[in-house]
Design a protein around this motif. Structure first.
Motif, PDB file in Angstrom:
ATOM      1  N   ALA A  24       0.954  -1.298  -0.021  1.00 56.29           N
ATOM      2  CA  ALA A  24      -0.031   0.265   0.165  1.00 56.29           C
ATOM      3  C   ALA A  24       0.725   1.273   0.506  1.00 56.29           C
ATOM      4  O   ALA A  24       1.432   1.315   0.773  1.00 56.29           O
ATOM      5  N   PRO A  25       0.152   2.467  -1.074  1.00 51.48           N
ATOM      6  CA  PRO A  25       0.996   3.483  -0.475  1.00 51.48           C
ATOM      7  C   PRO A  25       0.598   4.439  -0.070  1.00 51.48           C
ATOM      8  O   PRO A  25      -0.668   3.979   0.937  1.00 51.48           O
ATOM      9  N   ASP A  26       2.217   4.854   0.609  1.00 50.89           N
ATOM     10  CA  ASP A  26       1.917   5.618   1.800  1.00 50.89           C
ATOM     11  C   ASP A  26       1.205   7.395   1.203  1.00 50.89           C
ATOM     12  O   ASP A  26       0.752   7.622  -0.155  1.00 50.89           O
ATOM     13  N   GLU A 115      -3.390  10.972  -5.823  1.00 49.66           N
ATOM     14  CA  GLU A 115      -2.409  10.023  -6.944  1.00 49.66           C
ATOM     15  C   GLU A 115      -2.582   8.498  -6.720  1.00 49.66           C
ATOM     16  O   GLU A 115      -1.533   7.978  -7.620  1.00 49.66           O
ATOM     17  N   ASN A 116      -1.544   8.396  -5.349  1.00 46.89           N
ATOM     18  CA  ASN A 116      -0.480   7.496  -4.391  1.00 46.89           C
ATOM     19  C   ASN A 116      -1.600   6.280  -5.195  1.00 46.89           C
ATOM     20  O   ASN A 116      -1.462   4.819  -5.292  1.00 46.89           O
ATOM     21  N   TYR A 117      -2.887   6.764  -5.045  1.00 42.51           N
ATOM     22  CA  TYR A 117      -4.020   5.398  -5.269  1.00 42.51           C
ATOM     23  C   TYR A 117      -4.760   4.589  -6.195  1.00 42.51           C
ATOM     24  O   TYR A 117      -5.083   4.069  -6.886  1.00 42.51           O
ATOM     25  N   GLY A 118      -4.391   5.844  -7.404  1.00 47.30           N
ATOM     26  CA  GLY A 118      -4.573   5.819  -8.811  1.00 47.30           C
ATOM     27  C   GLY A 118      -6.289   5.963  -8.572  1.00 47.30           C
ATOM     28  O   GLY A 118      -7.055   5.586  -9.663  1.00 47.30           O
ATOM     29  N   VAL A 134      -6.439  -3.135   3.472  1.00 44.58           N
ATOM     30  CA  VAL A 134      -5.450  -3.265   3.773  1.00 44.58           C
ATOM     31  C   VAL A 134      -5.033  -3.771   4.493  1.00 44.58           C
ATOM     32  O   VAL A 134      -5.664  -3.252   6.233  1.00 44.58           O
ATOM     33  N   ASP A 135      -3.991  -5.201   4.740  1.00 45.94           N
ATOM     34  CA  ASP A 135      -3.992  -5.367   6.021  1.00 45.94           C
ATOM     35  C   ASP A 135      -2.544  -5.107   7.130  1.00 45.94           C
ATOM     36  O   ASP A 135      -2.160  -3.908   6.698  1.00 45.94           O
ATOM     37  N   LYS A 139      -0.012  -4.898   2.922  1.00 49.40           N
ATOM     38  CA  LYS A 139       0.034  -5.041   1.817  1.00 49.40           C
ATOM     39  C   LYS A 139      -1.680  -4.833   1.410  1.00 49.40           C
ATOM     40  O   LYS A 139      -2.545  -5.302   1.790  1.00 49.40           O
ATOM     41  N   VAL A 140      -1.764  -4.944  -0.204  1.00 46.88           N
ATOM     42  CA  VAL A 140      -3.166  -4.897  -0.611  1.00 46.88           C
ATOM     43  C   VAL A 140      -3.980  -5.849  -0.885  1.00 46.88           C
ATOM     44  O   VAL A 140      -3.110  -6.920  -1.921  1.00 46.88           O
ATOM     45  N   THR A 141      -5.015  -6.112  -0.564  1.00 45.68           N
ATOM     46  CA  THR A 141      -5.456  -7.524  -0.630  1.00 45.68           C
ATOM     47  C   THR A 141      -7.450  -7.932  -1.035  1.00 45.68           C
ATOM     48  O   THR A 141      -7.199  -8.471  -1.478  1.00 45.68           O
TER      49      THR A 141
END
Length: 166
Positions: A24-26, A115-118, A134-135, A139-141
Motif C-alpha cells: 500500500a502506498p503511503d 494520485e498514490n492510489y490511482g 490493506v492488511d 499489503k493490498v488484499t
C-alpha cells in the motif's frame, strides 16, 4: 488500466492502478481537526479504505453510512473514508449523520492519496469511487475501482475481504 466513467463519460485517473499483493502506498491527508494523517498512523491495523467523490451526494452518503454501521462489527479493522471534501464539510456531515465508527479524511490539499492510489480524476479533481482493503502489514488484499463513479461499490465483497485480512 482501469476504465472509469462519470455520468457515462470516460474520465482520466491520475496515478498508478493498485493490484492485490501490492504494498500500500503511503499518503498524507487531513482529518477533520486539520491534522495530517498518513498510512503509518494506522500501523498494525487492517484498513478498509472507502473512497468517495463527495460526501454530500446520495451514493457517497449511503456508502459512508453503510461502512460506519459495519465498522462497529469489524475486529481490528479501521475504516477510513477519503474524499476531496474540505475537512470542515466532512466534520459537519459526520455530526449531522452521527458517524462515529470511521475516520473521514480529506485529500483536498494535494490530492496525494488520489494520485498514490490511482483514483484522482484529472478532469474533475475528485476521487473515483473505490474500495481498498490493506492488511496489518500494509499489503493490498482487495481492490475495487467502481467502473461508473455514480454506482455503488460491492459492499459485501469489501466487508468479506476486511474480515479475512490479517
Amino acid at each position: 488500466m482501469v476504465q472509469v466513467t462519470f455520468g457515462g463519460d470516460p474520465v482520466t485517473l491520475l496515478g498508478s492502478e493498485l493490484k492485490v499483493g501490492d504494498q500500500a502506498p503511503d499518503f498524507t491527508v487531513l482529518n477533520n481537526d486539520l491534522e495530517e494523517k498518513t498510512l503509518s498512523d494506522y500501523k498494525g491495523k487492517i484498513k478498509l479504505i472507502s473512497v468517495v467523490p463527495s460526501i454530500d451526494t446520495g451514493v457517497c452518503s449511503i456508502q459512508t453510512n453503510r461502512f460506519n454501521e459495519e465498522a462497529k462489527q469489524l475486529e481490528n479493522v479501521q475504516v477510513l473514508t477519503v474524499s476531496m471534501d474540505l475537512p470542515f464539510a466532512q466534520k459537519r456531515w459526520r455530526e449531522v449523520n452521527n458517524v462515529e465508527s470511521l475516520n473521514l479524511l480529506s485529500d483536498h490539499r494535494e490530492g496525494n492519496f488520489g494520485e498514490n492510489y490511482g483514483v484522482l480524476i484529472k478532469e474533475l479533481r475528485l476521487l473515483a469511487r473505490s474500495i481498498f482493503v490493506v492488511d496489518s502489514n500494509d499489503k493490498v488484499t482487495y481492490v475495487e475501482y467502481v467502473n461508473e463513479v455514480t454506482n455503488h461499490p460491492d459492499y459485501d465483497k469489501a466487508l468479506e475481504a476486511a474480515r479475512k485480512a490479517e
